[in-house]
Design a protein around this motif. Structure first.
Motif, PDB file in Angstrom:
ATOM      1  N   THR A 166       0.815  -1.217   0.000  1.00 53.37           N
ATOM      2  CA  THR A 166       0.000   0.000   0.000  1.00 53.37           C
ATOM      3  C   THR A 166       0.848   1.267   0.000  1.00 53.37           C
ATOM      4  OG1 THR A 166      -0.115  -0.225   2.405  1.00 53.37           O
ATOM      5  CG2 THR A 166      -2.005  -1.025   1.135  1.00 53.37           C
ATOM      6  N   ARG A 167       2.102   1.145   0.451  1.00 53.06           N
ATOM      7  CA  ARG A 167       2.906   2.356   0.573  1.00 53.06           C
ATOM      8  C   ARG A 167       4.392   2.007   0.613  1.00 53.06           C
ATOM      9  NH1 ARG A 167       3.072   6.219   5.436  1.00 53.06           N
ATOM     10  NH2 ARG A 167       2.893   8.252   4.447  1.00 53.06           N
ATOM     11  N   VAL A 168       5.183   2.834  -0.034  1.00 57.76           N
ATOM     12  CA  VAL A 168       6.642   2.674   0.031  1.00 57.76           C
ATOM     13  C   VAL A 168       7.220   4.049   0.347  1.00 57.76           C
ATOM     14  CG1 VAL A 168       8.722   2.015  -1.224  1.00 57.76           C
ATOM     15  CG2 VAL A 168       6.559   0.872  -1.747  1.00 57.76           C
ATOM     16  N   LEU A 169       8.035   4.112   1.404  1.00 55.31           N
ATOM     17  CA  LEU A 169       8.722   5.359   1.761  1.00 55.31           C
ATOM     18  C   LEU A 169      10.209   5.060   1.689  1.00 55.31           C
ATOM     19  CD1 LEU A 169       7.092   6.556   5.134  1.00 55.31           C
ATOM     20  CD2 LEU A 169       6.539   7.323   2.848  1.00 55.31           C
ATOM     21  N   GLY A 170      10.969   5.844   0.951  1.00 54.65           N
ATOM     22  CA  GLY A 170      12.382   5.491   0.845  1.00 54.65           C
ATOM     23  C   GLY A 170      13.323   6.667   0.963  1.00 54.65           C
ATOM     24  N   ILE A 171      14.435   6.419   1.652  1.00 52.84           N
ATOM     25  CA  ILE A 171      15.595   7.311   1.539  1.00 52.84           C
ATOM     26  C   ILE A 171      16.451   6.618   0.493  1.00 52.84           C
ATOM     27  CG2 ILE A 171      17.661   8.187   2.695  1.00 52.84           C
ATOM     28  CD1 ILE A 171      16.005   8.213   5.298  1.00 52.84           C
ATOM     29  N   VAL A 172      16.386   7.097  -0.738  1.00 51.42           N
ATOM     30  CA  VAL A 172      17.010   6.351  -1.842  1.00 51.42           C
ATOM     31  C   VAL A 172      18.122   7.145  -2.506  1.00 51.42           C
ATOM     32  CG1 VAL A 172      15.054   4.830  -2.318  1.00 51.42           C
ATOM     33  CG2 VAL A 172      15.110   7.097  -3.366  1.00 51.42           C
ATOM     34  N   ASN A 173      18.512   8.252  -1.896  1.00 54.58           N
ATOM     35  CA  ASN A 173      19.649   9.004  -2.424  1.00 54.58           C
ATOM     36  C   ASN A 173      20.626   9.286  -1.287  1.00 54.58           C
ATOM     37  OD1 ASN A 173      20.969  11.877  -3.044  1.00 54.58           O
ATOM     38  ND2 ASN A 173      20.674  10.742  -4.934  1.00 54.58           N
ATOM     39  N   GLY A 174      21.805   8.676  -1.383  1.00 52.55           N
ATOM     40  CA  GLY A 174      22.782   8.772  -0.310  1.00 52.55           C
ATOM     41  C   GLY A 174      23.369  10.164  -0.175  1.00 52.55           C
ATOM     42  N   THR A 175      23.573  10.835  -1.300  1.00 59.29           N
ATOM     43  CA  THR A 175      24.195  12.164  -1.260  1.00 59.29           C
ATOM     44  C   THR A 175      23.336  13.129  -0.445  1.00 59.29           C
ATOM     45  OG1 THR A 175      25.083  11.748  -3.444  1.00 59.29           O
ATOM     46  CG2 THR A 175      25.056  14.036  -2.723  1.00 59.29           C
TER      47      THR A 175
END
Ligand code: NDP
Ligand code: HSE
Length: 458
Positions: A166-175
């Motif tokens: 139902t939901r995806v939350l991501g920290i997907v950029n390391g910089t």
């Protein structure tokens, strides 16, 4: 075993395993590590794949250039097309749109499966490439394209394929996570934290794709496509980067027990109900923006250049995947996982499998999404200011959850200083919020609206 017994000599078994010819396109940060692993771990890879993965060539722009990893000179070529034509499996790690796109299509059309880490290309042309792969019974895998080493594509695509995400939350950029973390832990301004990220090699010389959120948006499009089984392209993702996040925003967040993270958010949204009234009609919202999170939220603990993806599914509940989101070795690990699993499939004679989109959900604009907001204002420190600002919130039906005031110079209440006000709202639509902010900005007692940030998880 007694002293007189001797170990039997290991029998030399003729290696009749199939040989799969692997072409590597690109030998930079990630490609050079993939080449190293292919050569160093050839035996283990053969045992796990059921085929010998023979690196037959490496296409680069400059075959004479010195590489970080010591690799046989004769493997290098500038003729990527000829290399692709000679291969059973192609690993594309050049990056960019062209010639990567044409080379991937060339490989697929001759039935070769492809492994890539190219999120920019997939977010732009993914559906066409997957369709072409299906048509040609080839496979296009891309675990490395989202969150580097973190296994997230396969868990979403396979482990959770019997659930309803139902939901995806991501920290997907390391910089950007590194920059925001530096600002949070040292009080640094954005520009100084960016300079430090560049000095350490996290941020590129041109950091636009990272700090403007474009890199995260490409990954968000891929995650949403897989999680919700519907095509989502980069153009569908509303994107705001971190360049306007100030040290004051970070400090105010900290004072309120919050932290600012650049989040990729993909969610299923109810947009109506079926004619029978029994089922919800769903749409998809995908966005990237700086977000205030409570410091106890699992994503708040993701520090430095690390990545994490938080998934909510109807039956599995909440899951979090964490690890290195970039770097040569970590990203090569994800590439190799795809390569071994593709090789196994080829050895078994099983068809390639992409099946990323099985339905077409409507995209829901952010205007229709309700979230809480934090709004920072600089106002004159005069009697009656607060009530005038509060009245504007009320006029637009936006409910205030909390408010903090900081006096900035002058004698309190004497009208010769300024005050900073920070409001946190209850969930409100973007439209109502935008109208509220515009009207607040027009009040003569308001010097400026210093920040508008979304809040999640409170
Ligand atoms: P690099 O820029 O380090 O390397 C690119 C390589 O591709 C170089 O060897 C370059 O050749 C070659 N190349 C580029 N253009 C051409 C061309 N037109 N013809 C022939 N060769 C070409 O990239 P990375 O290794 O960092 O990234 C590769 C891919 O992996 C990208 O899609 C990236 O988004 C993705 N990725 C990267 C991560 C990372 O941490 N770096 C993390 C996750 C994904 P030459 O060396 O001769 O210039
Ligand atoms: N520039 C990206 C990052 C690399 O900072 O996360 C991985 O895609």
């Amino acid at each position: 075993m007694t002293e007189t017994q001797t170990r039997p000599e290991p029998k030399t078994v003729p290696d009749d395993r199939k040989v799969l010819r692997v072409a590597l396109l690109g030998c930079g940060t990630v490609g050079s590590q993939v080449a190293r692993i292919l050569l160093e771990d050839a035996e283990a890879l053969a045992a796990r794949s059921g085929a010998r993965l023979e690196l037959v060539g490496i296409a680069v722009r400059n075959p004479e250039a010195k590489r970080d990893v010591d690799l046989p000179r004769e493997l290098f070529t500038a003729d990527a097309e000829a290399l692709v034509d000679s291969a059973d499996l192609v690993v594309e790690l050049m990056g960019g749109i062209e010639p990567a796109r044409s080379l991937i299509l060339r490989a697929i059309r001759k039935g070769a499966s492809v492994v890539t880490g190219n999120k920019a290309l997939l977010a732009q042309d993914g559906p066409a490439l997957f369709e072409e792969a299906d048509r040609n019974n080839a496979e296009l895998s891309f675990e490395a394209a989202v969150a580097g080493a973190i296994p997230i594509i396969r868990p979403i695509r396979e482990s959770l394929s019997g659930d309803h995400i139902t939901r995806v939350l991501g920290i997907v950029n390391g910089t950007t996570n590194y920059i925001l973390d530096q600002m949070d832990s040292t009080g640094a301004q954005f520009a100084d934290a960016l300079a430090e990220a560049q000095r350490l090699g996290y941020a590129e010389a041109d950091p636009t794709a990272d700090v403007e959120g474009h890199d995260a948006a490409a990954k968000a499009a891929l995650l949403a496509t897989l999680a919700f089984h519907t095509p989502v392209s980069l153009d569908d993702v509303r994107c705001q980067g971190i360049t306007k996040v100030s040290a004051d925003d970070i400090a105010a967040a900290k004072d309120s027990g919050l932290v600012i993270k650049l989040l990729a958010i993909a969610e299923l949204v109810r947009v109506g109900q079926s004619e029978s009234g029994k089922d919800a009609v769903e749409g998809t919202s995908v966005r990237v923006h700086p977000t205030l999170l409570p410091r106890e939220h699992p994503l708040a603990a993701v520090r430095g250049a690390y990545n994490a993806v938080f998934v909510e599914a109807e039956n599995a509940g909440q899951l979090m995947f964490y690890g290195a989101g970039a770097g040569g070795r970590p990203t090569a690990s994800a590439v190799m996982g795809d390569l071994v699993s593709t090789a196994r499939r080829v050895v078994a004679g099983a068809p390639g499998r992409t099946d990323t989109a099985t339905r077409k959900l409507p995209m829901v604009g952010v205007d229709a999404i309700t979230t809480s907001y934090s709004i920072g204002l600089e106002v004159a420190d005069q009697p009656g200011v607060l009530s005038r600002v509060a009245a504007v919130f009320a006029d637009h039906g936006v409910s205030i959850e909390a408010m903090r005031q900081t006096i900035d110079g002058g004698a309190p209440g004497a009208g010769d200083g300024r005050a900073e006000l920070r409001f946190v709202t209850h969930p409100a639509s973007e439209k109502a919020l935008a109208e509220t902010v515009a009207d607040i900005n027009n009040l003569d007692v308001v010097e400026s609206v210093t920040s508008v940030l979304r809040v999640e998880g409170v």
